[in-house]
Design an enzyme around this catalytic site. Structure first.
Site, PDB file in Angstrom:
ATOM      1  CB  SER A  98      10.451  53.269  16.085  1.00  0.00           C
ATOM      2  OG  SER A  98      10.994  52.022  15.764  1.00  0.00           O
ATOM      3  CE1 TYR A 129       8.740  56.361  16.591  1.00  0.00           C
ATOM      4  CE2 TYR A 129       7.701  55.905  18.711  1.00  0.00           C
ATOM      5  CZ  TYR A 129       7.817  55.662  17.354  1.00  0.00           C
ATOM      6  OH  TYR A 129       7.020  54.731  16.757  1.00  0.00           O
ATOM      7  CG  LEU A 182       7.335  42.782  28.272  1.00  0.00           C
ATOM      8  CD1 LEU A 182       8.467  42.949  29.286  1.00  0.00           C
ATOM      9  CD2 LEU A 182       5.986  43.075  28.921  1.00  0.00           C
TER      10      LEU A 182
HETATM   11  N1  LIG Z   1       6.827  48.107  16.634  1.00  0.00           N
HETATM   12  C1  LIG Z   1       5.982  48.817  17.375  1.00  0.00           C
HETATM   13  O1  LIG Z   1       5.542  48.403  18.461  1.00  0.00           O
HETATM   14  C2  LIG Z   1       5.496  50.158  16.872  1.00  0.00           C
HETATM   15  C3  LIG Z   1       4.582  50.866  17.662  1.00  0.00           C
HETATM   16  C4  LIG Z   1       4.131  52.097  17.197  1.00  0.00           C
HETATM   17  C5  LIG Z   1       4.558  52.591  15.969  1.00  0.00           C
HETATM   18  N2  LIG Z   1       5.468  51.883  15.229  1.00  0.00           N
HETATM   19  C6  LIG Z   1       5.906  52.442  13.950  1.00  0.00           C
HETATM   20  O2  LIG Z   1       5.746  51.452  12.969  1.00  0.00           O
HETATM   21  C7  LIG Z   1       6.770  51.534  11.976  1.00  0.00           C
HETATM   22  C8  LIG Z   1       7.456  50.190  11.823  1.00  0.00           C
HETATM   23  O3  LIG Z   1       8.005  49.807  13.087  1.00  0.00           O
HETATM   24  P1  LIG Z   1       8.927  48.516  13.178  1.00  0.00           P
HETATM   25  O4  LIG Z   1       8.892  48.042  14.575  1.00  0.00           O
HETATM   26  O5  LIG Z   1       8.548  47.608  12.070  1.00  0.00           O
HETATM   27  O6  LIG Z   1      10.350  49.162  12.869  1.00  0.00           O
HETATM   28  P2  LIG Z   1      11.600  48.471  12.126  1.00  0.00           P
HETATM   29  O7  LIG Z   1      12.792  49.246  12.571  1.00  0.00           O
HETATM   30  O8  LIG Z   1      11.574  47.005  12.316  1.00  0.00           O
HETATM   31  O9  LIG Z   1      11.310  48.774  10.591  1.00  0.00           O
HETATM   32  C9  LIG Z   1      11.554  50.021  10.009  1.00  0.00           C
HETATM   33  C10 LIG Z   1      12.137  49.753   8.618  1.00  0.00           C
HETATM   34  O10 LIG Z   1      12.290  51.002   7.940  1.00  0.00           O
HETATM   35  C11 LIG Z   1      13.561  51.027   7.304  1.00  0.00           C
HETATM   36  N3  LIG Z   1      13.909  52.448   7.185  1.00  0.00           N
HETATM   37  C12 LIG Z   1      14.126  53.354   8.171  1.00  0.00           C
HETATM   38  N4  LIG Z   1      14.321  54.571   7.647  1.00  0.00           N
HETATM   39  C13 LIG Z   1      14.233  54.448   6.302  1.00  0.00           C
HETATM   40  C14 LIG Z   1      14.299  55.356   5.212  1.00  0.00           C
HETATM   41  N5  LIG Z   1      14.546  56.641   5.396  1.00  0.00           N
HETATM   42  N6  LIG Z   1      14.090  54.880   3.956  1.00  0.00           N
HETATM   43  C15 LIG Z   1      13.837  53.561   3.742  1.00  0.00           C
HETATM   44  N7  LIG Z   1      13.790  52.647   4.728  1.00  0.00           N
HETATM   45  C16 LIG Z   1      13.967  53.091   6.000  1.00  0.00           C
HETATM   46  C17 LIG Z   1      14.473  50.208   8.191  1.00  0.00           C
HETATM   47  O11 LIG Z   1      15.583  49.691   7.499  1.00  0.00           O
HETATM   48  C18 LIG Z   1      13.517  49.103   8.655  1.00  0.00           C
HETATM   49  O12 LIG Z   1      13.526  48.017   7.762  1.00  0.00           O
HETATM   50  C19 LIG Z   1       7.705  52.648  12.437  1.00  0.00           C
HETATM   51  O13 LIG Z   1       7.348  53.823  11.733  1.00  0.00           O
HETATM   52  C20 LIG Z   1       7.389  52.788  13.905  1.00  0.00           C
HETATM   53  O14 LIG Z   1       7.617  54.092  14.360  1.00  0.00           O
HETATM   54  C21 LIG Z   1       5.955  50.672  15.653  1.00  0.00           C
END
Ligand SMILES: NC(=O)c1ccc[n+]([C@@H]2O[C@H](COP(=O)([O-])OP(=O)(O)OC[C@H]3O[C@@H](n4cnc5c(N)ncnc54)[C@H](O)[C@@H]3O)[C@@H](O)[C@H]2O)c1
Length: 328
Positions: free
Chosen positions: A76, A140, A189
């Protein structure tokens, strides 16, 4: 219910694991641990593996008698997605389709998907309604939109049911101070601001002070990660009761500027946080705020921890307790 939480060792997923446990469900985490942390799952069952591993996923779905899948696993980082687009399409799109294939082949029909406000691009009209034309401006955002579109077609052509939650800016930490945000490369941020009072960064940069906003800095809709998690738990009930498949914004419906966030962080930490003004970054719209009525009405959901003091207070507690993040 037994819920598979793909990506449950990451930031948002680990808060969903906590919320599922707190509401009496049983989360089973599937995570590669590439970006996540074993301790973030606490005492939940953890299977280390990839969503694209069809044999493993079908085995896990059957073995744990999974009822619903929550899917947080993805890459992400916006900038990285423009440098390595295929990496994003393969993990975020192909990896998700393999997971859904395993679900369909084992009769698991309910899917709750982490989508993003990045699917919208740079809309002019605020607040952003779900139905507007989507024009993502990075790989993304496009990778998430592709999954949403596939889900839409699958729900029309089979008994697959889904909700895609388009998050705005996820922030904050679990009230216990024991689960929080620990990204090796931090781009968000609030954790970046808190690195200043933690002594890990000299100053926070404000990118652009000449936007058409009251104080000239960008405005975003900040939603507490535990409020996001609560919406996911409600999403299960929504689908079980026959709620219509589709996408919903998860935001508060109002925004804060970068300067307001820095001021709130100064108040919460009681420390002077040095800020430096820098030029605008490409692709940063002046304002992104959700229209959130759809989720409010469909889920009976309201953010209850998304005031600035609670967001920053909870993040500060987590960072103070874990100055170097999780041990792993
Ligand atoms: N954090 C934000 O502000 C935000 C905003 C909008 C959308 N999102 C979406 O929310 C979701 C979670 O975001 P986050 O900030 O917790 O991300 P993060 O990177 O902290 O968590 C993602 C997790 O997925 C695991 N992972 C990645 N690819 C994998 C796969 N193929 N198989 C198994 N595990 C896998 C990683 O090891 C990690 O633990 C994501 O899909 C992200 O796109 C996050």
């Amino acid at each position: 219910m037994n819920v598979l939480v793909a990506g449950g060792a990451g930031y948002v997923g680990s808060h969903a694991v906590a919320a599922l446990q707190e509401s009496g469900h049983t989360p089973i985490v599937l995570d590669t641990l590439e970006l996540g942390h074993r301790e973030a799952c606490r005492d939940a069952e953890l299977v280390v593996g990839d969503t694209a591993d069809y044999d493993l996923v079908t085995h896990v779905l059957k073995e744990f008698e999974i009822d619903t899948v929550m899917h947080f696993a993805a890459y992400s980082r916006v900038g990285e997605s423009m440098e390595e687009p295929l990496k994003y399409y393969i993990n975020n799109v192909v990896g998700t389709l393999k997971l859904i294939q395993a679900m369909m082949d084992t009769g698991v029909k309910r899917f709750i998907f982490s989508s993003t406000a990045a699917t919208y691009g740079e809309p002019e009209k605020m607040p952003i309604e779900e139905s507007i034309t989507k024009c993502p401006i990075n790989v993304y955002g496009h990778s998430k939109l592709e999954v949403e579109e596939a889900c839409q077609w699958l729900s029309k052509t089979s008994d697959f049911k889904y909700v895609a939650f388009r998050y705005f800016n996820a922030c904050g930490a679990h009230k216990s101070g024991e689960v929080g945000e620990d990204h090796e490369v931090e781009t968000h941020l609030i954790p970046l601001i808190l690195q200043v009072p933690m002594g890990k960064r000299e100053a926070i940069s404000i990118f652009g002070t000449d936007y058409d906003t009251p104080d000239g800095t960008c405005i975003r809709d900040y939603i507490h990660v535990s409020d996001l998690a609560d919406a996911h738990v409600r999403g299960i009930d929504y689908l079980v009761k026959g709620g219509e498949s589709g996408a919903m914004n998860l935001g508060t419906g109002s925004g804060y500027s970068v300067r307001q966030i820095i001021d709130a962080a100064r108040k919460v930490t009681g420390q002077e946080i040095k800020a430096v003004e820098a030029p605008r970054r490409a692709g940063d719209p002046s304002e992104l705020v959700a229209r959130a009525d759809k989720a409010n009405n469909a889920l009976g959901w309201k953010p209850v921890q998304s005031d600035l003091e609670t967001i920053i207070g909870s993040a500060w507690l987590w960072h103070k307790n874990h100055p170097n993040g999780y041990a792993s």
